[in-house]
Write an enzyme that holds these catalytic residues in place. Structure first.
Site, PDB file in Angstrom:
ATOM      1  N   LYS A  14      79.725  99.725  49.767  1.00 54.08           N
ATOM      2  CA  LYS A  14      80.802 100.542  50.342  1.00 54.08           C
ATOM      3  C   LYS A  14      81.768  99.688  51.168  1.00 54.08           C
ATOM      4  O   LYS A  14      82.976  99.811  51.043  1.00 54.08           O
ATOM      5  CB  LYS A  14      80.211 101.654  51.244  1.00 54.08           C
ATOM      6  CG  LYS A  14      79.270 102.597  50.503  1.00 54.08           C
ATOM      7  CD  LYS A  14      78.780 103.741  51.393  1.00 54.08           C
ATOM      8  CE  LYS A  14      77.897 103.310  52.546  1.00 54.08           C
ATOM      9  NZ  LYS A  14      76.594 102.741  52.135  1.00 54.08           N
ATOM     10  N   ARG A  89      77.669 111.968  55.651  1.00 54.66           N
ATOM     11  CA  ARG A  89      76.297 111.654  55.222  1.00 54.66           C
ATOM     12  C   ARG A  89      75.397 112.870  55.268  1.00 54.66           C
ATOM     13  O   ARG A  89      74.215 112.776  54.955  1.00 54.66           O
ATOM     14  CB  ARG A  89      75.727 110.628  56.190  1.00 54.66           C
ATOM     15  CG  ARG A  89      75.785 109.192  55.707  1.00 54.66           C
ATOM     16  CD  ARG A  89      75.265 108.339  56.853  1.00 54.66           C
ATOM     17  NE  ARG A  89      74.618 107.147  56.406  1.00 54.66           N
ATOM     18  CZ  ARG A  89      75.206 105.957  56.328  1.00 54.66           C
ATOM     19  NH1 ARG A  89      76.479 105.822  56.627  1.00 54.66           N
ATOM     20  NH2 ARG A  89      74.529 104.908  55.945  1.00 54.66           N
ATOM     21  N   ARG A 128      70.999  89.861  52.426  1.00 59.40           N
ATOM     22  CA  ARG A 128      71.954  89.874  53.526  1.00 59.40           C
ATOM     23  C   ARG A 128      71.260  89.698  54.878  1.00 59.40           C
ATOM     24  O   ARG A 128      71.858  89.190  55.832  1.00 59.40           O
ATOM     25  CB  ARG A 128      72.740  91.192  53.511  1.00 59.40           C
ATOM     26  CG  ARG A 128      73.872  91.206  54.526  1.00 59.40           C
ATOM     27  CD  ARG A 128      74.657  92.486  54.496  1.00 59.40           C
ATOM     28  NE  ARG A 128      73.820  93.621  54.844  1.00 59.40           N
ATOM     29  CZ  ARG A 128      74.245  94.873  54.843  1.00 59.40           C
ATOM     30  NH1 ARG A 128      75.481  95.137  54.479  1.00 59.40           N
ATOM     31  NH2 ARG A 128      73.444  95.855  55.169  1.00 59.40           N
ATOM     32  N   ARG A 134      72.003  92.257  61.568  1.00 61.09           N
ATOM     33  CA  ARG A 134      71.917  93.704  61.777  1.00 61.09           C
ATOM     34  C   ARG A 134      70.478  94.123  62.051  1.00 61.09           C
ATOM     35  O   ARG A 134      69.570  93.726  61.324  1.00 61.09           O
ATOM     36  CB  ARG A 134      72.473  94.448  60.543  1.00 61.09           C
ATOM     37  CG  ARG A 134      73.966  94.670  60.642  1.00 61.09           C
ATOM     38  CD  ARG A 134      74.560  95.296  59.410  1.00 61.09           C
ATOM     39  NE  ARG A 134      73.971  96.566  59.030  1.00 61.09           N
ATOM     40  CZ  ARG A 134      74.537  97.417  58.189  1.00 61.09           C
ATOM     41  NH1 ARG A 134      75.711  97.130  57.647  1.00 61.09           N
ATOM     42  NH2 ARG A 134      73.948  98.539  57.878  1.00 61.09           N
ATOM     43  N   ARG A 145      65.870 103.505  55.240  1.00 60.89           N
ATOM     44  CA  ARG A 145      67.273 103.879  54.988  1.00 60.89           C
ATOM     45  C   ARG A 145      67.437 104.438  53.581  1.00 60.89           C
ATOM     46  O   ARG A 145      68.187 105.395  53.361  1.00 60.89           O
ATOM     47  CB  ARG A 145      68.189 102.654  55.175  1.00 60.89           C
ATOM     48  CG  ARG A 145      68.395 102.295  56.653  1.00 60.89           C
ATOM     49  CD  ARG A 145      68.817 100.852  56.822  1.00 60.89           C
ATOM     50  NE  ARG A 145      70.140 100.551  56.333  1.00 60.89           N
ATOM     51  CZ  ARG A 145      70.569  99.313  56.100  1.00 60.89           C
ATOM     52  NH1 ARG A 145      69.769  98.274  56.320  1.00 60.89           N
ATOM     53  NH2 ARG A 145      71.798  99.113  55.661  1.00 60.89           N
TER      54      ARG A 145
END
Ligand code: AP5
Ligand code: MG
Length: 190
Positions: A14, A89, A128, A134, A145
């Site tokens: 996204k 969401r 990542r 993060r 998630r």
């Protein structure tokens, strides 16, 4: 004026595709994840409250998200429109977005759903995690998630299908290939 929702699981691309859309079509990018991370970095009250939700892979409660979104939306220049990344969401968020835009005589033109398998989502985020810093890019939170995406977020698809605004985009190919498909959808709409 073109308002678009970019949708998909965690790590579906996204943010990556939003940057390309901004560059080519001149839309403003509004990412609720980026807004929340900025609050956490700045150490605001909201940032402190949302920290544990995010690091555990849970959704931040609707009331805070809707509040931060409605505050931010009026500060955008939005000449050509907005790309909503990571919002809505939940069904409640989708309804709130419709109301917020409606009261400003605006609406959503389409929802672009980046379709990526769970396995690829997991691989991308694990890769990542080496550099992102993060708090939610770790194996346990990544699994959570993905689970939350299927249970709570994916039903939003039906909401937009019912309005005839749903646009599936194959998302496992290259960044460029995916963007070519998105560009085609946006250009067709225009
Ligand atoms: P958010 O920041 O929205 O994160 P996310 O949905 O988990 O998705 P990511 O940002 O991790 O991935 P992305 O889809 O943007 O993909 P990217 O382009 O980075 O939300 C984080 C948290 O905040 C939530 O869990 C929740 O707690 C909270 N939150 C946010 N919004 C909320 C809301 N509305 N309501 C409630 N809570 C909310 O790409 C991923 C990786 O893959 C990158 O490394 C990229 O380089 C790579 N990549 C991208 N495309 C490709 C490709 N085609 N091929 C190979 N690699 C690719
Ligand atoms: Mg993102």
């Amino acid at each position: 004026m073109l308002n678009i929702v970019i949708f998909g699981g965690p790590g579906s691309g996204k943010g990556t595709q939003s940057a390309l859309i901004v560059e080519k079509f001149g839309l403003e990018h509004l990412s609720t994840g980026d807004l929340l991370r900025a609050e956490m970095t700045a150490g605001t009250e909201l940032g402190k409250v949302v920290q544990s939700y995010i690091s555990q892979g849970n959704l931040v409660p609707d009331k805070w998200i809707i509040n931060i979104l409605s505050k931010t939306i009026d500060s955008l220049k939005d000449k050509n429109g907005v790309i909503f990344d990571g919002f809505p969401r939940t069904i409640a968020q989708a309804e709130a977005l419709e109301e917020i835009l409606g009261s400003r005589k605006k609406s959503i033109a389409m929802l672009l759903d980046l379709q990526v398998t769970d396995e690829v989502l997991q691989q991308r985020m694990l890769f990542r995690s080496k550099t992102s810093g993060r708090s939610d890019d770790n194996p346990e939170t990544i699994m959570k998630r993905i689970e939350v995406y299927h249970e709570i977020t994916a039903p939003v698809i039906e909401y937009y299908k019912n309005k005839g605004l749903y646009q599936p985009i194959p998302g496992t190919g290259t960044v460029e290939g995916t963007f070519a498909e998105i560009s085609r959808c946006i250009s067709n709409y225009k």
